[in-house]
Design a protein around this motif. Structure first.
Motif, mmCIF file in Angstrom:
data_model
loop_
_atom_site.group_PDB
_atom_site.id
_atom_site.type_symbol
_atom_site.label_atom_id
_atom_site.label_comp_id
_atom_site.label_asym_id
_atom_site.label_seq_id
_atom_site.Cartn_x
_atom_site.Cartn_y
_atom_site.Cartn_z
ATOM 1 N N ALA A 26 0.848 -1.192 0.000
ATOM 2 C CA ALA A 26 0.000 0.000 0.000
ATOM 3 C C ALA A 26 0.882 1.240 0.000
ATOM 4 O O ALA A 26 1.808 1.351 0.792
ATOM 5 C CB ALA A 26 -0.911 -0.004 1.226
ATOM 6 N N SER A 27 0.583 2.185 -0.891
ATOM 7 C CA SER A 27 1.409 3.383 -0.984
ATOM 8 C C SER A 27 0.962 4.459 -0.001
ATOM 9 O O SER A 27 1.738 5.308 0.386
ATOM 10 C CB SER A 27 1.388 3.918 -2.411
ATOM 11 N N ALA A 28 -0.286 4.464 0.381
ATOM 12 C CA ALA A 28 -0.812 5.447 1.330
ATOM 13 C C ALA A 28 -1.492 4.705 2.462
ATOM 14 O O ALA A 28 -1.670 3.497 2.408
ATOM 15 C CB ALA A 28 -1.804 6.359 0.624
ATOM 16 N N ALA A 29 -1.884 5.440 3.473
ATOM 17 C CA ALA A 29 -2.591 4.816 4.592
ATOM 18 C C ALA A 29 -3.875 4.172 4.070
ATOM 19 O O ALA A 29 -4.605 4.779 3.299
ATOM 20 C CB ALA A 29 -2.915 5.859 5.644
ATOM 21 N N PRO A 30 -4.132 2.944 4.475
ATOM 22 C CA PRO A 30 -5.327 2.255 3.972
ATOM 23 C C PRO A 30 -6.614 2.891 4.510
ATOM 24 O O PRO A 30 -6.653 3.386 5.630
ATOM 25 C CB PRO A 30 -5.168 0.824 4.472
ATOM 26 N N SER A 31 -7.647 2.841 3.685
ATOM 27 C CA SER A 31 -8.962 3.324 4.102
ATOM 28 C C SER A 31 -9.560 2.331 5.104
ATOM 29 O O SER A 31 -9.089 1.194 5.197
ATOM 30 C CB SER A 31 -9.880 3.446 2.890
ATOM 31 N N PRO A 32 -10.602 2.734 5.834
ATOM 32 C CA PRO A 32 -11.254 1.785 6.741
ATOM 33 C C PRO A 32 -11.763 0.541 6.012
ATOM 34 O O PRO A 32 -11.662 -0.567 6.541
ATOM 35 C CB PRO A 32 -12.407 2.600 7.338
ATOM 36 N N ASP A 33 -12.282 0.705 4.788
ATOM 37 C CA ASP A 33 -12.745 -0.460 4.031
ATOM 38 C C ASP A 33 -11.579 -1.368 3.662
ATOM 39 O O ASP A 33 -11.679 -2.588 3.769
ATOM 40 C CB ASP A 33 -13.496 -0.035 2.759
ATOM 41 N N GLU A 34 -10.472 -0.789 3.237
ATOM 42 C CA GLU A 34 -9.311 -1.605 2.882
ATOM 43 C C GLU A 34 -8.788 -2.355 4.103
ATOM 44 O O GLU A 34 -8.439 -3.539 4.020
ATOM 45 C CB GLU A 34 -8.207 -0.737 2.280
#
Length: 135
Positions: A26-34
């Motif tokens: 993951a390149s950025a902070a994951p979303s809550p869904d991810e």
């Protein structure tokens, strides 16, 4: 090697301490869904490692009677299994997701190799679940 592939085939046909999700992809902070999707896949790996059919049914609630029978047979034929998941992509559109991973199992102390898996998932009232497991 044959026994290890039984679980793969049994669960893709139509973890706990050893499982370490690969968050480096993951390149950025994951979303809550991810984050929730990754947890469901982690629970899938734990279910296989612990031969826990109840947990497996939690992450894949549409498990057919035939799939359940194949899973039971596969679990019975293996002494130990460690599942390593490397996430390749998570493509989400509203309440649907397609998750592509590479999976490497250690079965009875032997590593038969890695293989791709694709999970089709959906988000319902209780959260994300696996609808289909393919290659």
């Amino acid at each position: 090697m044959v026994l290890g592939m039984l679980v793969v085939l049994a669960l893709s046909a139509s973890a706990e301490a050893a499982y370490a999700p690969d968050f480096q992809s993951a390149s950025a902070a994951p979303s809550p869904d991810e984050t929730a999707i990754r947890k469901v896949i982690a629970d899938y790996a734990k279910a296989i490692e612990n031969k826990n059919l109840d947990l497996f049914k939690t992450v894949k609630p549409n498990l057919s009677a035939d799939e359940e029978k194949r899973a039971r047979n596969a679990f019975a034929s293996i002494q130990s299994q460690v599942v390593r998941i490397t996430f390749l992509s998570i493509d989400m559109k509203e309440h649907l997701a397609v998750v592509k991973v590479t999976r490497r199992d250690t079965i009875n102390g032997s590593i038969p190799g890695s293989f791709p898996q694709t999970f089709t998932m959906s988000k319902g009232r209780t959260g994300w679940v696996i609808d289909e497991i393919g290659r």
